[in-house]
Design an enzyme around this catalytic site. Structure first.
Site, PDB file in Angstrom:
ATOM      1  N   SER A 193       6.278  -9.747  -4.466  1.00 38.09           N
ATOM      2  CA  SER A 193       5.537  -8.644  -3.874  1.00 38.09           C
ATOM      3  C   SER A 193       6.334  -7.345  -3.932  1.00 38.09           C
ATOM      4  O   SER A 193       7.494  -7.303  -3.519  1.00 38.09           O
ATOM      5  CB  SER A 193       5.206  -8.985  -2.416  1.00 38.09           C
ATOM      6  N   SER A 251      -0.972   4.478  -1.171  1.00 37.54           N
ATOM      7  CA  SER A 251      -1.823   5.424  -0.459  1.00 37.54           C
ATOM      8  C   SER A 251      -1.095   6.485   0.334  1.00 37.54           C
ATOM      9  O   SER A 251      -1.658   7.556   0.587  1.00 37.54           O
ATOM     10  CB  SER A 251      -2.755   4.660   0.485  1.00 37.54           C
ATOM     11  N   HIS A 308      -7.116   2.547  -4.127  1.00 38.44           N
ATOM     12  CA  HIS A 308      -7.096   4.003  -4.112  1.00 38.44           C
ATOM     13  C   HIS A 308      -7.284   4.604  -5.505  1.00 38.44           C
ATOM     14  O   HIS A 308      -7.020   5.791  -5.702  1.00 38.44           O
ATOM     15  CB  HIS A 308      -5.803   4.510  -3.480  1.00 38.44           C
ATOM     16  N   THR A 341     -11.968  -1.720  -3.500  1.00 40.77           N
ATOM     17  CA  THR A 341     -12.769  -1.477  -2.303  1.00 40.77           C
ATOM     18  C   THR A 341     -14.021  -0.698  -2.663  1.00 40.77           C
ATOM     19  O   THR A 341     -14.061   0.025  -3.657  1.00 40.77           O
ATOM     20  CB  THR A 341     -11.964  -0.691  -1.249  1.00 40.77           C
ATOM     21  N   LYS A 375     -13.977   3.585  -0.308  1.00 38.38           N
ATOM     22  CA  LYS A 375     -13.251   4.841  -0.532  1.00 38.38           C
ATOM     23  C   LYS A 375     -14.021   5.678  -1.554  1.00 38.38           C
ATOM     24  O   LYS A 375     -14.987   6.320  -1.195  1.00 38.38           O
ATOM     25  CB  LYS A 375     -11.809   4.545  -0.918  1.00 38.38           C
ATOM     26  N   THR A 419     -17.427 -15.835   7.077  1.00 34.20           N
ATOM     27  CA  THR A 419     -17.765 -14.512   7.604  1.00 34.20           C
ATOM     28  C   THR A 419     -19.123 -14.050   7.096  1.00 34.20           C
ATOM     29  O   THR A 419     -19.525 -14.391   5.976  1.00 34.20           O
ATOM     30  CB  THR A 419     -16.681 -13.474   7.242  1.00 34.20           C
ATOM     31  N   THR A 445       3.106   3.278   9.786  1.00 36.75           N
ATOM     32  CA  THR A 445       2.424   3.469   8.507  1.00 36.75           C
ATOM     33  C   THR A 445       3.382   4.013   7.456  1.00 36.75           C
ATOM     34  O   THR A 445       3.315   3.626   6.284  1.00 36.75           O
ATOM     35  CB  THR A 445       1.227   4.419   8.685  1.00 36.75           C
TER      36      THR A 445
END
Length: 404
Positions: free
Chosen positions: A136, A188, A216, A244, A247, A276, A362
């Site tokens: 990662s 981001s 993004h 996503t 955005k 879900t 953040t």
């Protein structure tokens, strides 16, 4: 234990550090973005939003809204439950086909958000591929970190956007060890862009699967809005592309795209998908309309980049410090949590400009910033007001300016 006292003490600490998050109560104005109505103290006022992730203003695009109205009239408000229990709505199928085509993949799979798509996919791959080691990037988003952690797979961190460090760490593992490299295209908060080709060269050298978060970038880059991977011509070299709908596409939801077998594997084993409620059909219809429009139209992307260049140039001329990067994200560096919130509050209260302060966790401490995201719909007058307000506040707050 006095739980209420514990809560109060922890919250007090956030206030003292200038890190307590206050949500501005705003009502977006359809047809007038980036304008919004602010609710505060029993009254309303007009503000201009400068920190939205609706990067292209597609949340108010007439094609998107019309598609959502049509689906709402046809199907009603909700999906009725999970896709397993209530059935897969036709709009879900059409949207997944559109997403697969966008990324040049066999299949795609929808989730309720980009956070969930990262969390569910990485945790499912990590927990269901025996012996998998996940590599990662140390700058990865919290959703990726949480998904990897939840998988309980072995995790190795590699230096941010550093293919040589990735190569070094991958070299510690034999060819028999299954490997997955997870990274983002655009980060981001700093707005930097990963060297995709160099990273993929390293991954292919070591036989590693690849997982790219394009959250993004989708809609914003590439001839059809397929992201940085499309712009660089490397979509076919990626195992999983994640994105996503909330955005640049202006709606809400997340997804992955890849081989039919991989998507079916995640669909069949991911608890974050299985258990879900599915996206409402109207949301899926709006997202599909947005994607189809941006595949064909480059006007929004061209105008967007022009606005970004203009804002950067104006800030540079005044010596207001920004973090240089090649993307659409403009981090204005303050470096102090209290001052960052103070500037944000004054911009909103005195100038009618909304830019949320970005503080720890953040971003690292001492790198607090205002994260500005120009859109194609910000006018020259909007830019003038923003730049003049920041210049005045920079002087009031006695923050150093950059030397041109």
């Amino acid at each position: 234990m006095d739980f209420e006292a514990h809560f109060a003490t922890k919250l007090s600490g956030l206030h003292e550090e200038g890190r307590y998050r206050i949500f501005a109560e705003l009502e977006r104005q359809a047809g007038a973005f980036p304008k919004a109505t602010r609710y505060a103290g029993g009254s309303t006022s007009d503000v201009t939003v400068w920190c939205s992730n609706d990067y292209l203003g597609m949340g108010q695009n007439p094609k998107v809204i019309a598609a959502m109205h049509e689906a709402l009239d046809r199907c009603g408000a909700g999906a009725g439950g999970t896709r397993n229990i209530s059935g897969t709505n036709h709009y879900h199928v059409l949207l997944e086909q559109e997403l697969a085509d966008l990324h040049g993949k066999e299949a795609a799979l929808l989730f309720t958000s980009g956070y969930v798509s990262n969390w569910a996919t990485l945790s499912t791959l990590g927990s269901n591929i025996p012996g998998l080691v996940i590599f990662s990037d140390e700058g990865n988003h919290a959703s990726m970190i949480e998904g990897i952690r939840h998988s309980r797979a072995e995790k190795r961190l590699w230096k941010h956007n550093d293919p040589k460090d990735l190569d070094r760490i991958l070299s510690e593992y034999g060819a028999d060890v299954p490997k997955l490299v997870a990274f983002e295209s655009i980060y981001s908060m700093d707005g930097d862009i990963a060297p995709l080709t160099a990273i993929l060269d390293v991954c292919e050298k070591h036989g590693a699967m690849t997982y790219l978060d394009e959250v993004h970038a989708v809609g914003l880059y590439g001839p059809r809005g397929g992201g940085i991977a499309e712009r660089e011509g490397v979509m076919d070299r990626l195992t999983v592309i994640e994105g996503t709908l909330g955005k640049a596409f202006g709606v809400v939801g997340g997804y992955i795209a890849g081989s039919a077998a991989m998507c079916d594997f995640v669909r069949s084993f991911a608890s974050g998908f299985i258990f879900t409620t599915a996206l409402p059909p109207a949301i899926a219809a709006g997202a599909r309309a947005s994607i189809r429009h941006l595949k064909e139209s480059g006007i929004e992307r061209a105008r967007h980049q022009e606005r970004v260049r203009k804002v950067r140039a104006r800030l540079d001329r005044l010596g207001i410090p920004t973090m240089p990067n090649p993307s659409h994200i403009v981090p204005v560096m303050v470096g102090d949590a209290v001052k960052c919130k103070w500037i944000s509050d004054l911009l909103l209260d005195n100038y009618g400009i909304y830019v949320q302060p970005i503080n720890y966790p953040t971003v690292p401490r001492k790198t607090e910033r205002l994260r500005i995201t120009p859109s194609p719909l910000h006018s020259d007058a909007d830019i003038d007001r923003l730049i003049n307000a920041l210049s005045e506040l920079w002087s009031q707050c006695a923050i150093a300016r950059q030397v041109a």
